[in-house]
Design an enzyme around this catalytic site. Structure first.
Site, PDB file in Angstrom:
ATOM      1  N   GLY A  77     -31.765  -3.091 -45.292  1.00 52.74           N
ATOM      2  CA  GLY A  77     -32.747  -4.022 -45.150  1.00 52.74           C
ATOM      3  C   GLY A  77     -33.708  -3.041 -44.382  1.00 52.74           C
ATOM      4  O   GLY A  77     -33.628  -1.600 -43.685  1.00 52.74           O
ATOM      5  N   ARG A 141     -28.253  -1.990 -50.687  1.00 55.31           N
ATOM      6  CA  ARG A 141     -26.871  -2.423 -50.481  1.00 55.31           C
ATOM      7  C   ARG A 141     -25.029  -2.610 -50.718  1.00 55.31           C
ATOM      8  O   ARG A 141     -25.031  -3.151 -50.553  1.00 55.31           O
ATOM      9  CB  ARG A 141     -27.467  -4.013 -50.070  1.00 55.31           C
ATOM     10  CG  ARG A 141     -28.505  -4.443 -49.274  1.00 55.31           C
ATOM     11  CD  ARG A 141     -28.594  -5.782 -48.987  1.00 55.31           C
ATOM     12  NE  ARG A 141     -29.778  -5.927 -48.542  1.00 55.31           N
ATOM     13  CZ  ARG A 141     -30.181  -6.155 -46.663  1.00 55.31           C
ATOM     14  NH1 ARG A 141     -29.342  -5.438 -46.248  1.00 55.31           N
ATOM     15  NH2 ARG A 141     -30.789  -6.578 -46.222  1.00 55.31           N
ATOM     16  N   LYS A 198     -30.408   2.535 -37.845  1.00 52.93           N
ATOM     17  CA  LYS A 198     -31.457   1.535 -37.825  1.00 52.93           C
ATOM     18  C   LYS A 198     -31.017  -0.120 -38.336  1.00 52.93           C
ATOM     19  O   LYS A 198     -30.306  -0.681 -39.168  1.00 52.93           O
ATOM     20  CB  LYS A 198     -31.928   1.794 -39.621  1.00 52.93           C
ATOM     21  CG  LYS A 198     -33.246   1.080 -40.376  1.00 52.93           C
ATOM     22  CD  LYS A 198     -32.379   0.855 -41.362  1.00 52.93           C
ATOM     23  CE  LYS A 198     -31.551  -0.420 -41.558  1.00 52.93           C
ATOM     24  NZ  LYS A 198     -31.323  -1.335 -42.897  1.00 52.93           N
ATOM     25  N   THR A 199     -31.783  -1.066 -37.458  1.00 54.43           N
ATOM     26  CA  THR A 199     -32.196  -2.563 -37.991  1.00 54.43           C
ATOM     27  C   THR A 199     -33.212  -2.859 -36.975  1.00 54.43           C
ATOM     28  O   THR A 199     -32.918  -2.542 -35.831  1.00 54.43           O
ATOM     29  CB  THR A 199     -30.906  -3.025 -37.638  1.00 54.43           C
ATOM     30  OG1 THR A 199     -30.671  -4.829 -38.253  1.00 54.43           O
ATOM     31  CG2 THR A 199     -30.562  -2.696 -36.627  1.00 54.43           C
ATOM     32  N   ASP A 201     -33.067  -6.246 -36.239  1.00 54.99           N
ATOM     33  CA  ASP A 201     -32.204  -7.223 -35.899  1.00 54.99           C
ATOM     34  C   ASP A 201     -32.679  -6.499 -34.559  1.00 54.99           C
ATOM     35  O   ASP A 201     -32.648  -7.675 -33.715  1.00 54.99           O
ATOM     36  CB  ASP A 201     -31.030  -7.328 -35.849  1.00 54.99           C
ATOM     37  CG  ASP A 201     -31.354  -8.245 -37.541  1.00 54.99           C
ATOM     38  OD1 ASP A 201     -33.104  -8.706 -37.957  1.00 54.99           O
ATOM     39  OD2 ASP A 201     -30.887  -8.893 -38.190  1.00 54.99           O
ATOM     40  N   TYR A 239     -50.447 -29.836 -33.663  1.00 60.04           N
ATOM     41  CA  TYR A 239     -49.481 -29.608 -33.861  1.00 60.04           C
ATOM     42  C   TYR A 239     -48.500 -28.436 -33.476  1.00 60.04           C
ATOM     43  O   TYR A 239     -48.449 -27.976 -32.336  1.00 60.04           O
ATOM     44  CB  TYR A 239     -49.766 -28.496 -35.482  1.00 60.04           C
ATOM     45  CG  TYR A 239     -50.135 -29.110 -36.378  1.00 60.04           C
ATOM     46  CD1 TYR A 239     -49.836 -29.819 -37.597  1.00 60.04           C
ATOM     47  CD2 TYR A 239     -51.427 -28.374 -36.942  1.00 60.04           C
ATOM     48  CE1 TYR A 239     -51.050 -30.820 -38.311  1.00 60.04           C
ATOM     49  CE2 TYR A 239     -52.851 -29.027 -37.708  1.00 60.04           C
ATOM     50  CZ  TYR A 239     -51.959 -30.040 -38.476  1.00 60.04           C
ATOM     51  OH  TYR A 239     -53.231 -30.435 -39.701  1.00 60.04           O
ATOM     52  N   TYR A 418     -40.025 -10.428 -43.799  1.00 60.59           N
ATOM     53  CA  TYR A 418     -40.944  -9.469 -44.412  1.00 60.59           C
ATOM     54  C   TYR A 418     -42.269  -9.259 -43.673  1.00 60.59           C
ATOM     55  O   TYR A 418     -42.136  -7.507 -43.924  1.00 60.59           O
ATOM     56  CB  TYR A 418     -40.838  -9.772 -45.391  1.00 60.59           C
ATOM     57  CG  TYR A 418     -39.547 -10.316 -46.467  1.00 60.59           C
ATOM     58  CD1 TYR A 418     -38.718  -8.991 -46.544  1.00 60.59           C
ATOM     59  CD2 TYR A 418     -39.145 -11.525 -46.389  1.00 60.59           C
ATOM     60  CE1 TYR A 418     -37.123  -9.796 -47.363  1.00 60.59           C
ATOM     61  CE2 TYR A 418     -37.734 -12.212 -47.224  1.00 60.59           C
ATOM     62  CZ  TYR A 418     -36.970 -11.295 -47.414  1.00 60.59           C
ATOM     63  OH  TYR A 418     -35.677 -11.593 -48.183  1.00 60.59           O
ATOM     64  N   GLU A 419     -42.513  -9.797 -43.327  1.00 59.46           N
ATOM     65  CA  GLU A 419     -44.075  -9.241 -42.616  1.00 59.46           C
ATOM     66  C   GLU A 419     -44.132  -8.995 -41.965  1.00 59.46           C
ATOM     67  O   GLU A 419     -44.864  -6.880 -41.495  1.00 59.46           O
ATOM     68  CB  GLU A 419     -44.385 -10.144 -41.723  1.00 59.46           C
ATOM     69  CG  GLU A 419     -45.283 -11.526 -42.427  1.00 59.46           C
ATOM     70  CD  GLU A 419     -43.690 -13.067 -42.643  1.00 59.46           C
ATOM     71  OE1 GLU A 419     -44.136 -13.502 -43.389  1.00 59.46           O
ATOM     72  OE2 GLU A 419     -42.553 -12.262 -42.320  1.00 59.46           O
TER      73      GLU A 419
END
Length: 544
Positions: A77, A141, A198-199, A201, A239, A418-419
């Site tokens: 990713g 991937r 890289k990540t 996360d 909300y 994805y933003e």
């Protein structure tokens, strides 16, 4: 390439380098290393790349004119800063010797196997300096794990006279880099393999890797969006916003965004597992906060949810583990999707079958069917934010009938993923990634293979950062994947005894009952260094 005004201005930014990487370097070797676990098994699998020493670069007066051609691969990713790893690699290779060449393999590891590549030139690379995304050469991937892949890759490596491959990726991609390095070393092919961490996360870190690149930018991007929602939430006051953020196997993104924005609720997957919480326990925890705020006339709030939380609920985690084994059975191969679900049901234990049948149909189907190339459940496709809000609504309706709750409960849903993956890198990630690329080039120039480039002391000014390399085997252990025990890099989960989590835990009761929102605003590229260059709160707390 058409450039925005921001991109034109950012192209002129010169990333800051650690002092040790600003000129010629020499290698300082540290002590020999061993894997984090399963030492005998890992040593047996990686006899040529196991036990190598830690590497640190120091300033040197000697000049290295190494002639070397290098191939680079973006794997997995996207993460902000990947382009700067490549620019750092390119600039350093050309500085070492103008005759050096850098080739980019197109669309990830598959580009190496299928011989799809381009030569990266000065004119070409200048369009991508300090930009987000992986569109320079694309990513993919494809797993590098089979001998025929290694040998097919070797054909183009020989054709282009490449001496080294740099794989920029996460834990799975760098596991593949380690396997490739070992294979080429065992065959004496003379091909070096270097990894870069890289990540977004944030789960590729350890004693040697302080943070994975892209985490800083992605978290700041999400925190801006969450802060905007909190401001809207506090303005309309009608909300409850359920916000899912990326983080399949670890909750680092959720925790960092909570520290930056102070939402009413933030779930931490690792805590859910440690406390042995059921899905109903999680729902009740959120519903109680809704009730507490409603009692004060506040019918609004924000909830941050890590995308992988459902995998950490112990009963569901056990179910997924058995499903993985069932789906890896030879008899499961070739079955149609509907047949797979029935096949799975027929091979589950009584306990796991009960859990499977208790889940909403769409969630059960997702757990039983699609996997990514590494065998993981594609949890980003499970709309956990909608699942939890719907279950909270059911719980509150029950409490209404029992007279425990009065008032309304309206919801909005968001998924921020994805933003953030291709955002223009922060100054931190631009500098960090450029230094990683420079370190990768120096590891190659000094004859190393099976190493991951590292940059440490990253909460200090960039000039004081320390650069070097760590053997990838040092991070490996054995884990069950697709029904078999495999060597993989151990993921770094949120440490419930660590300062980031403890800081969050000390404040969350107050955040749940009161409105303590913080609005971080957009990423800043120019201005005071304490605003533009600051690292994530997670990194700052971990390095205190």
């Amino acid at each position: 390439m058409e450039k925005s005004a921001l991109q034109q201005a950012r192209a002129a930014y010169q990333p800051k380098l650690p002092k040790a990487l600003q000129g010629s370097v020499k290698v300082k070797e540290g002590k020999a290393t061993q894997s984090v676990d399963n030492q005998e098994e890992i040593k047996k699998l990686f006899p040529n790349t196991y036990g190598m020493p830690l590497i640190e670069f120091e300033e040197s007066d000697s000049v290295n004119h190494t002639k070397v051609n290098v191939g680079v691969i973006l794997s997995g990713g996207q993460a902000p800063g990947g382009h700067n790893v490549i620019t750092g690699l390119f600039d350093t290779l050309k500085k070492l010797n103008p005759e050096n060449h850098l080739y980019g393999f197109i669309l990830g590891p598959g580009g190496l196997v299928d011989h799809h590549y381009l030569e990266i030139t000065e004119e070409f690379i200048n369009d991508y300096r300090n930009t987000g995304g992986f569109d320079m050469i694309g990513s993919g991937r494809t797993k590098l794990e089979k001998i025929d892949q290694f040998e097919k890759g070797l054909q183009i490596i020989r054709q282009l006279d490449i001496q080294a491959i740099v794989i920029i990726g996460g834990d799975d991609s760098n596991t593949n880099a380690c396997i490739l390095a070992e294979y080429y070393a065992a065959k004496n092919y003379g091909v070096q393999v270097i990894g870069c961490p890289k990540t977004i996360d944030g789960d590729l870190k350890n004693d040697q890797i302080e943070t994975s690149f892209g985490f800083d930018t992605a978290c700041k991007t999400y925190a801006e969006l969450i802060g905007n929602i909190e401001r809207d939430c506090n303005s309309a006051r009608k909300y409850w916003h359920f916000i899912k953020v990326m983080g399949r196997s670890a909750s680092h993104i959720a925790l960092e965004c909570a520290l930056q924005c102070q939402p009413n609720i933030c779930l931490i997957s690792e805590e859910v597992e440690a406390r042995n919480m059921s899905l109903d326990d999680v729902v009740e925890y959120i519903a109680e906060a809704v009730c507490d705020r409603a009692a004060k006339g506040m019918y609004f709030g924000t909830v941050i949810i890590p995308e992988g939380v459902i995998e950490f609920i112990p009963a569901i985690k056990k179910l997924i583990a058995q499903l993985n084994d069932v789906l890896a059975m030879p008899e499961a191969k070739g079955l149609a999707r509907e047949e797979l679900i029935d096949f799975s049901r027929g091979h589950l234990s009584e306990e796991n079958l009960a859990v499977f049948n208790s889940l909403p149909t769409n969630v059960a189907r997702q757990l039983a069917l699609d996997r990514d190339p590494h065998g993981n459940v594609q949890v980003s496709l499970i709309e956990t934010e909608k699942l939890l809000s719907a279950m909270v609504a059911v719980k509150i309706e029950k409490w209404k009938r029992e007279g425990k709750y009065t008032g309304k409960f309206a919801t909005q849903h968001h998924f921020f993923g994805y933003e953030g993956r291709c955002a223009a890198p922060t100054n931190f990630d631009a500098d960090y990634c450029y230094a990683l690329g420079t370190s990768a080039a120096q590891l190659i120039a000094n004859g190393k293979t099976g190493y991951m480039a590292v940059v440490k002391n990253t909460t200090a000014p960039a000039e004081e950062w320390k650069a070097g390399g760590v053997p990838i085997t040092m991070m490996m252990n054995m884990e069950r994947r697709n029904g078999e025990m495999k060597p993989v890099i151990r993921k770094a989960l949120v440490d419930l005894d660590g300062k980031p989590f403890k800081t969050f835990a000390a404040m969350r009761s107050k955040w749940a009952k009161e409105t303590c929102y913080v609005y971080p605003g957009p990423i800043q590229y120019w201005g005071p260094t304490e605003v533009c260059d600051k690292p994530t709160m997670t990194l700052a707390l971990e390095r205190m």
